[in-house]
Design a protein around this motif. Structure first.
Motif, mmCIF file in Angstrom:
data_model
loop_
_atom_site.group_PDB
_atom_site.id
_atom_site.type_symbol
_atom_site.label_atom_id
_atom_site.label_comp_id
_atom_site.label_asym_id
_atom_site.label_seq_id
_atom_site.Cartn_x
_atom_site.Cartn_y
_atom_site.Cartn_z
ATOM 1 N N PRO A 133 0.740 -0.103 4.987
ATOM 2 C CA PRO A 133 0.391 -1.023 6.080
ATOM 3 C C PRO A 133 -1.124 -1.062 6.281
ATOM 4 O O PRO A 133 -1.733 -0.059 6.666
ATOM 5 N N LEU A 134 -1.721 -2.218 6.013
ATOM 6 C CA LEU A 134 -3.180 -2.347 6.040
ATOM 7 C C LEU A 134 -3.652 -2.927 7.363
ATOM 8 O O LEU A 134 -3.002 -3.797 7.951
ATOM 9 N N LEU A 185 -12.278 5.934 -1.977
ATOM 10 C CA LEU A 185 -10.860 6.274 -1.986
ATOM 11 C C LEU A 185 -10.270 5.978 -0.610
ATOM 12 O O LEU A 185 -10.985 5.915 0.388
ATOM 13 N N GLY A 186 -8.951 5.822 -0.560
ATOM 14 C CA GLY A 186 -8.280 5.652 0.719
ATOM 15 C C GLY A 186 -8.353 6.913 1.569
ATOM 16 O O GLY A 186 -8.873 7.944 1.140
ATOM 17 N N LEU A 230 -3.057 2.329 10.790
ATOM 18 C CA LEU A 230 -3.138 1.354 9.708
ATOM 19 C C LEU A 230 -4.231 1.755 8.738
ATOM 20 O O LEU A 230 -5.311 2.204 9.146
ATOM 21 N N TRP A 231 -3.971 1.554 7.450
ATOM 22 C CA TRP A 231 -4.906 1.970 6.407
ATOM 23 C C TRP A 231 -6.024 0.943 6.234
ATOM 24 O O TRP A 231 -5.790 -0.264 6.355
ATOM 25 N N VAL A 232 -7.213 1.443 5.942
ATOM 26 C CA VAL A 232 -8.343 0.583 5.589
ATOM 27 C C VAL A 232 -8.643 0.796 4.108
ATOM 28 O O VAL A 232 -9.086 1.875 3.701
ATOM 29 N N HIS A 281 -10.217 6.133 15.126
ATOM 30 C CA HIS A 281 -9.901 6.210 13.698
ATOM 31 C C HIS A 281 -9.835 7.669 13.267
ATOM 32 O O HIS A 281 -10.216 8.572 14.009
ATOM 33 N N ARG A 282 -9.306 7.889 12.077
ATOM 34 C CA ARG A 282 -9.166 9.236 11.541
ATOM 35 C C ARG A 282 -9.183 9.164 10.024
ATOM 36 O O ARG A 282 -9.132 8.071 9.436
ATOM 37 N N VAL A 283 -9.268 10.338 9.381
ATOM 38 C CA VAL A 283 -9.190 10.420 7.929
ATOM 39 C C VAL A 283 -8.043 11.351 7.566
ATOM 40 O O VAL A 283 -7.968 12.482 8.056
ATOM 41 N N VAL A 284 -7.128 10.855 6.743
ATOM 42 C CA VAL A 284 -5.975 11.626 6.287
ATOM 43 C C VAL A 284 -6.013 11.683 4.759
ATOM 44 O O VAL A 284 -6.784 10.956 4.116
ATOM 45 N N PRO A 285 -5.207 12.536 4.141
ATOM 46 C CA PRO A 285 -5.224 12.604 2.680
ATOM 47 C C PRO A 285 -4.833 11.274 2.043
ATOM 48 O O PRO A 285 -3.869 10.627 2.474
#
Length: 358
Positions: A16-17, A223-224, A249-251, A279-283
């Motif tokens: 989901p973007l 990278l995502g 949601l992914w960027v 926002h956050r950063v996940v693997p």
């Protein structure tokens, strides 16, 4: 794309973007009203947008410098931990220097330690605005590159701020005069690194959810991993709804583009008219999870003696929802403040630095 990034695994399909807009740097420089309107709309909704840097000499140079800093980050973070720790930042005092992995942010409800290390290099140190601390040898050896990158990063931020001022009907320097390059501030370039993750990625957090401190953030990543909170997860008061889990949601990184977002200072200056998105950063997922993740960021922040309060055009008549959003930003560190006390940007940044945790 340069060889260093062209061999990276592809972003996974089917995620989901975030439906964030794309804006042309060249068109903003040319005064295009459609692109300028997209900047304002993004600043009032998702809080993020893609900035296509291709086709303008300044943008192409900025892109090239970001790619060079990607290579520099790989070199800098490859040093042994004990060597990097010799240049550690002073927690709660300064954000400049090396931060290892394992930080627990005091405001993060999950209290999970992060898995990201970073090096923050102050604009003031690079350009002689204030005396410089020592940085790791790879950083010191590439000061000219960092000096040029920070100048381009600041110019990019100023273009965004002029665009917003224009679309809001303000004087052209309404925001830029609060973020002067030649004055001491929290502006800096940040290099980040997160190592590969195992199958237990659900229990790992790159960086916990947060909003940025300052005015404008310009991010380059390959990278995502970056996610933003869906507007549907946020109540009308500007806070996350407690009735359900936030939707993230992914960027997706795009070649030739930076990712731009506003910080809490702009919420304060406009009394909630503009937004700093959580926002956050996940693997990263899929094959990207097995790769080292690097990013290069430039943060534009108000210079240290700027009062952190709404500008005159926004100090009344903005509506209850806007006032609540602005209050929520200040509430992040309101404990101990006297009624009506106004912090300077320097003190604002110091208090936010304390929240980075242990």
């Amino acid at each position: 794309m340069p060889l260093s990034t062209s061999i990276l695994p592809s972003f996974p399909e089917g995620l989901p973007l975030a439906p964030i807009a794309t804006v042309s740097y060249k068109q903003l420089l040319d005064g295009n009203h459609n692109d300028a309107s997209r900047v304002l709309e993004a600043a009032q909704t998702h809080g993020f947008f893609y900035l296509d840097l291709q086709g303008a000499p300044e943008g192409d140079t900025f892109l090239s410098e970001a790619e060079q800093l990607y290579a520099l980050a790989k070199d800098a973070f490859a040093s042994p931990l004990d060597e990097k720790l010799q240049f550690a930042l002073e927690r709660g005092v300064s954000l400049f220097g090396y931060k290892p992995t394992g930080t627990v942010k005091t405001t993060d409800r999950s209290q999970r330690p992060d898995s990201t290390e970073f090096i923050c290099i102050a604009k003031d140190h690079l350009h002689g605005v204030t005396p410089s601390r020592l940085y790791p040898p790879p950083i010191e050896q590439h000061r000219p590159l960092l000096q040029s990158f920070t100048r381009h990063g600041h110019a990019c931020g100023m273009l965004i701020l002029r665009t917003l001022a224009s679309r809001l009907g303000l004087a052209p320097d309404a925001f830029t005069r609060l973020n002067r390059f030649d004055q001491p501030s929290g502006d800096h370039c940040r290099l980040t690194h997160t190592g590969p993750h195992s199958a237990d990625a659900n229990n790992v957090l790159g960086l916990p959810s947060h909003t940025d401190f300052g005015s404008v953030t310009v991010l380059f990543n390959w990278l995502g991993g970056l996610q933003i909170e869906s507007p549907s997860s946020i109540s009308s008061s500007g806070s996350s709804s407690s009735s359900h889990e936030s939707e993230w949601l992914w960027v997706q990184p795009l070649p030739g583009h930076a990712i731009v977002n506003l910080g809490d200072a702009m919420v304060t200056f406009t009394n909630g008219t503009l937004k700093s998105a959580k926002h956050r950063v996940v693997p990263p997922l899929g094959s990207q999870g097995a790769a080292d993740r690097y990013s290069v960021v430039y943060f534009v922040r108000p210079h240290n003696d700027v009062p952190m309060r709404a500008l005159g055009e926004f100090d009344r008549g903005s509506g209850l929802a806007a006032a609540a959003a602005a209050k929520a930003v200040a509430g992040k560190f309101s404990a101990g403040l006297e009624e009506g006390e106004v912090l300077t940007a320097g003190e604002w940044m110091r208090r936010r630095a304390v929240q980075l945790g242990n």
